[in-house]
Design an enzyme around this catalytic site. Structure first.
Site, PDB file in Angstrom:
ATOM      1  N   LYS A  69      32.354  43.384  30.664  1.00 55.83           N
ATOM      2  CA  LYS A  69      33.797  43.584  30.453  1.00 55.83           C
ATOM      3  C   LYS A  69      34.533  42.530  31.266  1.00 55.83           C
ATOM      4  CE  LYS A  69      35.886  45.134  33.513  1.00 55.83           C
ATOM      5  NZ  LYS A  69      36.566  45.585  34.726  1.00 55.83           N
ATOM      6  N   ASP A 107      37.058  52.568  34.059  1.00 49.88           N
ATOM      7  CA  ASP A 107      36.740  51.541  33.059  1.00 49.88           C
ATOM      8  C   ASP A 107      35.842  52.053  31.936  1.00 49.88           C
ATOM      9  OD1 ASP A 107      38.150  49.351  33.945  1.00 49.88           O
ATOM     10  OD2 ASP A 107      36.539  48.617  35.252  1.00 49.88           O
ATOM     11  N   ALA A 127      30.314  43.633  40.399  1.00 48.99           N
ATOM     12  CA  ALA A 127      30.692  42.242  40.161  1.00 48.99           C
ATOM     13  C   ALA A 127      31.998  42.061  39.407  1.00 48.99           C
ATOM     14  CB  ALA A 127      29.571  41.547  39.386  1.00 48.99           C
ATOM     15  N   GLY A 128      32.672  43.164  39.060  1.00 43.66           N
ATOM     16  CA  GLY A 128      33.948  43.026  38.352  1.00 43.66           C
ATOM     17  C   GLY A 128      33.787  42.834  36.858  1.00 43.66           C
ATOM     18  N   GLY A 160      32.163  45.261  35.016  1.00 39.58           N
ATOM     19  CA  GLY A 160      32.042  46.608  34.444  1.00 39.58           C
ATOM     20  C   GLY A 160      30.642  47.054  34.097  1.00 39.58           C
ATOM     21  N   GLY A 161      29.636  46.470  34.712  1.00 38.60           N
ATOM     22  CA  GLY A 161      28.255  46.815  34.362  1.00 38.60           C
ATOM     23  C   GLY A 161      27.992  48.315  34.332  1.00 38.60           C
ATOM     24  N   GLY A 162      28.289  48.998  35.431  1.00 35.06           N
ATOM     25  CA  GLY A 162      28.019  50.435  35.509  1.00 35.06           C
ATOM     26  C   GLY A 162      28.819  51.210  34.469  1.00 35.06           C
ATOM     27  N   PRO A 171      25.114  40.962  36.866  1.00 38.06           N
ATOM     28  CA  PRO A 171      25.188  41.373  38.277  1.00 38.06           C
ATOM     29  C   PRO A 171      25.917  42.703  38.456  1.00 38.06           C
ATOM     30  CG  PRO A 171      25.994  39.112  37.992  1.00 38.06           C
ATOM     31  CD  PRO A 171      25.783  39.670  36.626  1.00 38.06           C
ATOM     32  N   VAL A 172      25.555  43.422  39.498  1.00 39.78           N
ATOM     33  CA  VAL A 172      26.199  44.712  39.782  1.00 39.78           C
ATOM     34  C   VAL A 172      27.321  44.525  40.810  1.00 39.78           C
ATOM     35  CG1 VAL A 172      24.163  46.066  39.194  1.00 39.78           C
ATOM     36  CG2 VAL A 172      24.492  45.314  41.553  1.00 39.78           C
ATOM     37  N   ALA A 204      30.009  50.046  31.561  1.00 40.92           N
ATOM     38  CA  ALA A 204      29.481  49.754  30.224  1.00 40.92           C
ATOM     39  C   ALA A 204      28.162  50.498  30.007  1.00 40.92           C
ATOM     40  CB  ALA A 204      29.283  48.250  30.057  1.00 40.92           C
TER      41      ALA A 204
HETATM   42  O1  C5P Z   1      37.100  54.831  38.576  1.00 41.43           O
HETATM   43  P1  C5P Z   1      36.171  53.982  39.379  1.00 41.43           P
HETATM   44  O2  C5P Z   1      35.036  54.770  39.962  1.00 41.43           O
HETATM   45  O3  C5P Z   1      35.712  52.769  38.663  1.00 41.43           O
HETATM   46  O4  C5P Z   1      37.042  53.450  40.591  1.00 41.43           O
HETATM   47  C1  C5P Z   1      36.501  53.071  41.819  1.00 41.43           C
HETATM   48  C2  C5P Z   1      37.597  53.006  42.853  1.00 41.43           C
HETATM   49  O5  C5P Z   1      38.470  51.919  42.566  1.00 41.43           O
HETATM   50  C3  C5P Z   1      38.508  54.224  42.928  1.00 41.43           C
HETATM   51  O6  C5P Z   1      37.980  55.201  43.769  1.00 41.43           O
HETATM   52  C4  C5P Z   1      39.795  53.624  43.473  1.00 41.43           C
HETATM   53  O7  C5P Z   1      39.689  53.440  44.865  1.00 41.43           O
HETATM   54  C5  C5P Z   1      39.812  52.248  42.844  1.00 41.43           C
HETATM   55  N1  C5P Z   1      40.591  52.225  41.593  1.00 41.43           N
HETATM   56  C6  C5P Z   1      41.976  52.314  41.654  1.00 41.43           C
HETATM   57  N2  C5P Z   1      42.700  52.273  40.498  1.00 41.43           N
HETATM   58  C7  C5P Z   1      42.098  52.145  39.296  1.00 41.43           C
HETATM   59  C8  C5P Z   1      40.691  52.032  39.213  1.00 41.43           C
HETATM   60  C9  C5P Z   1      39.972  52.085  40.392  1.00 41.43           C
HETATM   61  O8  C5P Z   1      42.550  52.426  42.738  1.00 41.43           O
HETATM   62  N3  C5P Z   1      42.839  52.112  38.197  1.00 41.43           N
END
Ligand code: C5P
Length: 307
Positions: A16, A143, A104-105, A107-109, A101-102, A111
């Protein structure tokens, strides 16, 4: 194998990419409101799901190191959530091949979780609707719903407000990760300053160069805090931006993976090869931006491996 065992389901979990990601506010629970143009690149992890009595996960592949195979993996969490929601007691043997990569921005987990939900719905022949699957998915991570959507999307809220993006031109991407993993909460926490005011994305770009020009008017608000935590992000962006044919470079998500846009496969692949030769320790890959779910990449990637 018994004659009645259903065939394995194979699912790609595409990387992603946030072409832009602006932080527009913060909710009382700490989650941030976003405005993001999200696309998928034709490379990613791969899941093979087979019927079994219990739930089992094995993780293989170049990026498997450090990836848990217990309930802390989003794949297992997704499978458990789907079991609960549907009431099924079926099990599955899931093989997750980590190709990207994990932390890594890209979205691996998320997806992987989305691919698990869709893959198990098919394997277990569940009647659960797309809408219910989408609602369930948000509980797994902000995500995951867009990964389930799987198409270029304009995303708002914390990730649950998803609309199909206006058509995008043919584009190739080079993706680069310098081997640094960044924690998403840490990057959000390090962000400072005012929130950005959301603006409507106009669309209308007919070429990769026009898309690059449009994107210059938007930002990734997480790029400065990520670069503060991992200064190598600036080096990656400078190297990507200087590659022949690169139209535009930016960080994706909360980093540290960065991308550059190219007009053609030839330019993207040749730039990736030269950067990879210069920086052998970095993960460098070239891939097309996917415009639809049933792309050629999908067909190639879901074909069972020979043997
Ligand atoms: O939802 P996810 O587990 O991917 O988010 C990880 C962390 O990233 C959240 O606990 C939060 O600290 C931050 N986050 C956020 N705002 C979002 C998505 C993620 O602050 N829209």
């Amino acid at each position: 194998m018994s004659a009645s065992k259903p065939p394995a389901v194979i699912r790609p979990a595409w990387a992603k990419i946030n072409l832009y990601l602006e932080v527009t506010g913060r909710r009382p629970n700490g989650y941030h409101e976003l405005d993001s143009l999200i696309v998928f690149a034709g490379l990613g992890d791969r899941l093979v799901l087979e019927a079994a009595d219990t739930l089992e996960l094995s993780v293989t592949g170049r990026h498997a190191k450090g990836v848990p195979s217990d309930s802390s993996n989003l794949v297992m969490a997704a499978a458990e959530a789907l079991r609960q929601a549907s009431g099924t007691r079926q099990g599955a043997r899931v093989r997750l091949e980590k190709r990207i990569p994990v932390a890594a921005g890209v979205g691996g987990g998320s997806a992987d979780a989305a691919a698990t939900l869709e893959g198990l719905r098919q394997l277990w022949k569940l009647k659960i609707s797309d809408r219910d699957l989408r609602e369930l998915s948000l509980g797994l991570g902000a995500d995951v719903p867009v990964c389930l959507f799987g198409l270029p999307a304009l995303v708002q809220g914390i990730g649950e407000v998803i609309e199909r993006a206006p058509p995008l031109p043919p584009v190739w991407l080079d993706l680069v990760n310098p081997g640094v993993s960044l924690s998403t909460p840490a990057v959000f926490k390090a962000r400072s300053g005012d929130f950005t005011q959301a603006r409507p994305w106009p669309g209308g770009a007919e070429t990769a160069a026009q898309l690059a020009d449009l994107l210059r008017g938007w930002r990734n608000d997480l790029q400065p805090p990520a670069a503060g935590l991992a200064p190598v992000v600036e080096t990656v962006l400078a190297k990507l931006g200087a590659l022949p044919g690169a139209l535009f470079s930016r960080m994706s998500g909360s980093g540290a993976t960065c991308f550059a846009l190219f007009s053609s496969a030839k330019e993207a692949k040749s730039a990736a090869a030269s950067l990879s030769a210069e920086q052998p320790d970095w993960w460098v890959a070239a891939a097309p931006l996917l415009h639809g779910k049933l792309s050629d990449e999908w067909r190639r990637d879901t074909r069972p491996a020979a043997g």
